[in-house]
Design a protein around this motif. Structure first.
Motif, PDB file in Angstrom:
ATOM      1  N   GLU A   1      -6.192  -7.228   2.978  1.00 48.34           N
ATOM      2  CA  GLU A   1      -7.360  -6.763   2.225  1.00 48.34           C
ATOM      3  C   GLU A   1      -7.889  -7.852   1.306  1.00 48.34           C
ATOM      4  OE1 GLU A   1      -5.718  -3.325   0.406  1.00 48.34           O
ATOM      5  OE2 GLU A   1      -6.003  -2.033   2.175  1.00 48.34           O
ATOM      6  N   ARG A   2      -6.981  -8.659   0.740  1.00 48.97           N
ATOM      7  CA  ARG A   2      -7.421  -9.772  -0.115  1.00 48.97           C
ATOM      8  C   ARG A   2      -8.157 -10.826   0.707  1.00 48.97           C
ATOM      9  NH1 ARG A   2      -2.409  -8.778  -2.802  1.00 48.97           N
ATOM     10  NH2 ARG A   2      -1.359 -10.354  -1.545  1.00 48.97           N
TER      11      ARG A   2
ATOM     12  N   ALA B   1     -13.779  -5.331   6.868  1.00 50.13           N
ATOM     13  CA  ALA B   1     -12.858  -4.330   7.408  1.00 50.13           C
ATOM     14  C   ALA B   1     -11.562  -4.991   7.852  1.00 50.13           C
ATOM     15  CB  ALA B   1     -13.493  -3.598   8.589  1.00 50.13           C
ATOM     16  N   VAL B   2     -10.461  -4.286   7.593  1.00 53.03           N
ATOM     17  CA  VAL B   2      -9.163  -4.627   8.176  1.00 53.03           C
ATOM     18  C   VAL B   2      -8.970  -3.673   9.344  1.00 53.03           C
ATOM     19  CG1 VAL B   2      -6.673  -4.718   7.806  1.00 53.03           C
ATOM     20  CG2 VAL B   2      -8.231  -5.424   5.969  1.00 53.03           C
TER      21      VAL B   2
ATOM     22  N   THR C   1       4.364  -2.699   6.319  1.00 51.69           N
ATOM     23  CA  THR C   1       3.212  -3.408   5.757  1.00 51.69           C
ATOM     24  C   THR C   1       2.971  -3.118   4.286  1.00 51.69           C
ATOM     25  OG1 THR C   1       1.701  -1.627   6.403  1.00 51.69           O
ATOM     26  CG2 THR C   1       2.065  -3.400   8.008  1.00 51.69           C
ATOM     27  N   GLY C   2       3.763  -2.232   3.689  1.00 57.30           N
ATOM     28  CA  GLY C   2       3.571  -1.898   2.290  1.00 57.30           C
ATOM     29  C   GLY C   2       4.368  -2.804   1.377  1.00 57.30           C
ATOM     30  N   PRO C   3       4.292  -2.568   0.049  1.00 54.56           N
ATOM     31  CA  PRO C   3       5.031  -3.379  -0.910  1.00 54.56           C
ATOM     32  C   PRO C   3       6.536  -3.268  -0.688  1.00 54.56           C
ATOM     33  CG  PRO C   3       3.351  -2.073  -2.010  1.00 54.56           C
ATOM     34  CD  PRO C   3       3.452  -1.561  -0.609  1.00 54.56           C
ATOM     35  N   ILE C   4       7.238  -4.360  -0.939  1.00 58.42           N
ATOM     36  CA  ILE C   4       8.701  -4.361  -0.862  1.00 58.42           C
ATOM     37  C   ILE C   4       9.260  -3.639  -2.079  1.00 58.42           C
ATOM     38  CG2 ILE C   4      10.744  -5.847  -0.801  1.00 58.42           C
ATOM     39  CD1 ILE C   4       9.007  -7.989   0.479  1.00 58.42           C
ATOM     40  N   SER C   5      10.313  -2.866  -1.889  1.00 54.38           N
ATOM     41  CA  SER C   5      10.938  -2.132  -2.994  1.00 54.38           C
ATOM     42  C   SER C   5      11.344  -3.107  -4.095  1.00 54.38           C
ATOM     43  CB  SER C   5      12.173  -1.380  -2.485  1.00 54.38           C
ATOM     44  OG  SER C   5      12.795  -0.715  -3.559  1.00 54.38           O
ATOM     45  N   GLY C   6      10.869  -2.843  -5.317  1.00 53.27           N
ATOM     46  CA  GLY C   6      11.167  -3.708  -6.440  1.00 53.27           C
ATOM     47  C   GLY C   6      10.224  -4.880  -6.574  1.00 53.27           C
ATOM     48  N   GLY C   7       9.261  -5.023  -5.624  1.00 52.29           N
ATOM     49  CA  GLY C   7       8.317  -6.135  -5.667  1.00 52.29           C
ATOM     50  C   GLY C   7       7.103  -5.790  -6.511  1.00 52.29           C
ATOM     51  N   VAL C   8       6.109  -6.676  -6.482  1.00 52.38           N
ATOM     52  CA  VAL C   8       4.898  -6.452  -7.268  1.00 52.38           C
ATOM     53  C   VAL C   8       4.111  -5.293  -6.670  1.00 52.38           C
ATOM     54  CG1 VAL C   8       4.746  -8.841  -8.051  1.00 52.38           C
ATOM     55  CG2 VAL C   8       3.652  -8.172  -5.910  1.00 52.38           C
TER      56      VAL C   8
ATOM     57  N   LEU D   1       1.924  -6.689   3.251  1.00 52.90           N
ATOM     58  CA  LEU D   1       1.057  -7.358   4.206  1.00 52.90           C
ATOM     59  C   LEU D   1      -0.348  -6.783   4.236  1.00 52.90           C
ATOM     60  CD1 LEU D   1       3.635  -7.746   7.116  1.00 52.90           C
ATOM     61  CD2 LEU D   1       2.777  -9.553   5.614  1.00 52.90           C
ATOM     62  N   ARG D   2      -0.465  -5.450   4.129  1.00 53.93           N
ATOM     63  CA  ARG D   2      -1.805  -4.869   4.171  1.00 53.93           C
ATOM     64  C   ARG D   2      -2.619  -5.277   2.947  1.00 53.93           C
ATOM     65  NH1 ARG D   2      -4.453  -1.430   7.279  1.00 53.93           N
ATOM     66  NH2 ARG D   2      -2.592  -0.887   8.465  1.00 53.93           N
TER      67      ARG D   2
END
Length: 298
Positions: free
Chosen positions: A69-70, A91-92, A52-59, A64-65
């Motif tokens: 949250e957005r 809340a998420v 669920t975290g940022p993809i390596s090299g991504g923004v 997903l998390r």
């Protein structure tokens, strides 16, 4: 039945435009009822082991998390536009939508949902999450559909069952709060047995049957009419489909109230056939009130 004296209005969101419609309706209700509003997004990905975290090299704010949250931040901001003084939290919550929302319903005054979300298919009129939660929630569920109306009555379907009695109580409370009339609809198709093994007559008197059904309608409303004398009541006694009658009445209503199951519902069904049909086809928001028998004291 009356709504809980404490507890927030809870709205479930998934990032869809329909969910934002639900947020606006929930904000108006919470502000009018002097309740806080809680915005909840069910975040299913961790329980099925999806990263669920940022993809390596991504923004930096990817993943997903962060997206979930957005969704919540956007929904909280939208509620603030509708009711700036409203106490709003978001809340998420990790988990699948149905169990998360059912958990929220234990302490909520009202649970608000859109009629479909991101998981809905174009060919489906109602999302499966909405159907399941409406059938099992521990508080009334408001399903937002149709264009919001400031005019029109509150419409309730009654059939003499315990479930419809709770729906009638909720409908009277809503009509009193909104300052509008109540339209009570009772429909029947044919004579029904009073209990197991009862034989139906081959010939029956239609006038006598109509009088009996009129009594069912009157008895379904009697106590509530006395409790809410300020609410004008219009009775609709219909020979025909209850679902069809309620859908027709919904065309000019600002709210339709039904019980989760009535006296004709089968035990194995999540929702009674009438409630299910009204949820799918009503032209106004639908409140589903589930009958919750009182637990015996220890």
């Amino acid at each position: 039945m009356t709504t809980k004296l404490t507890g927030p209005v809870v709205v479930g969101i998934d990032g869809s435009t329909i969910a934002l419609d639900a947020v606006r309706a929930a904000a108006r209700t919470a502000a009018g009822r002097h309740r806080p509003l809680r915005v909840v997004h069910a975040f299913i990905w961790p329980i099925i082991n999806v990263p669920t975290g940022p993809i390596s090299g991504g923004v930096a704010d990817g993943g997903l998390r962060r997206q979930a949250e957005r969704y919540v931040t956007e929904a909280v901001a939208e509620a603030g536009k509708v009711a700036p003084e409203l106490d709003v939290t978001g809340a998420v919550v990790d988990g699948a939508p149905v169990p998360v929302l059912l958990g929220e319903s234990r302490d909520a005054a009202l649970l608000v949902l859109g009629n479909r979300g991101l998981g809905g298919f174009a060919g489906l009129v109602l999302g499966s999450v909405t159907v399941q939660v409406s059938a099992q929630a521990r508080c009334p569920v408001l399903v937002v559909r149709g264009e919001p109306r400031a005019d029109g009555p509150v419409v309730v379907g009654v059939d003499g069952s315990a479930g419809s009695a709770q729906a009638a109580g909720y409908a009277f409370e809503e009509a009193a709060w909104r300052g509008v009339p109540l339209v009570a609809v009772h429909a029947w198709l044919e004579p029904a047995p009073a209990g197991p093994g009862d034989m139906l007559p081959l010939v029956y008197d239609p006038d006598l049957l109509a009088a009996q059904e009129e009594r069912v309608l009157a008895e379904s409303l009697a106590g509530f009419a006395e409790r809410y004398p300020q609410v004008p009541v219009r009775r609709r006694l219909v020979r025909g489909s209850a679902a069809g009658a309620l859908v027709r009445e919904s065309e000019s209503a600002q709210l339709v109230v039904v019980g989760a199951r009535g006296r004709g519902a089968l035990a194995g069904l999540l929702l009674g056939s009438v409630s299910h049909a009204v949820l799918h086809h009503a032209h106004a928001p639908v409140a589903v009130v589930r009958h919750t028998p009182r637990q015996p004291r220890a």
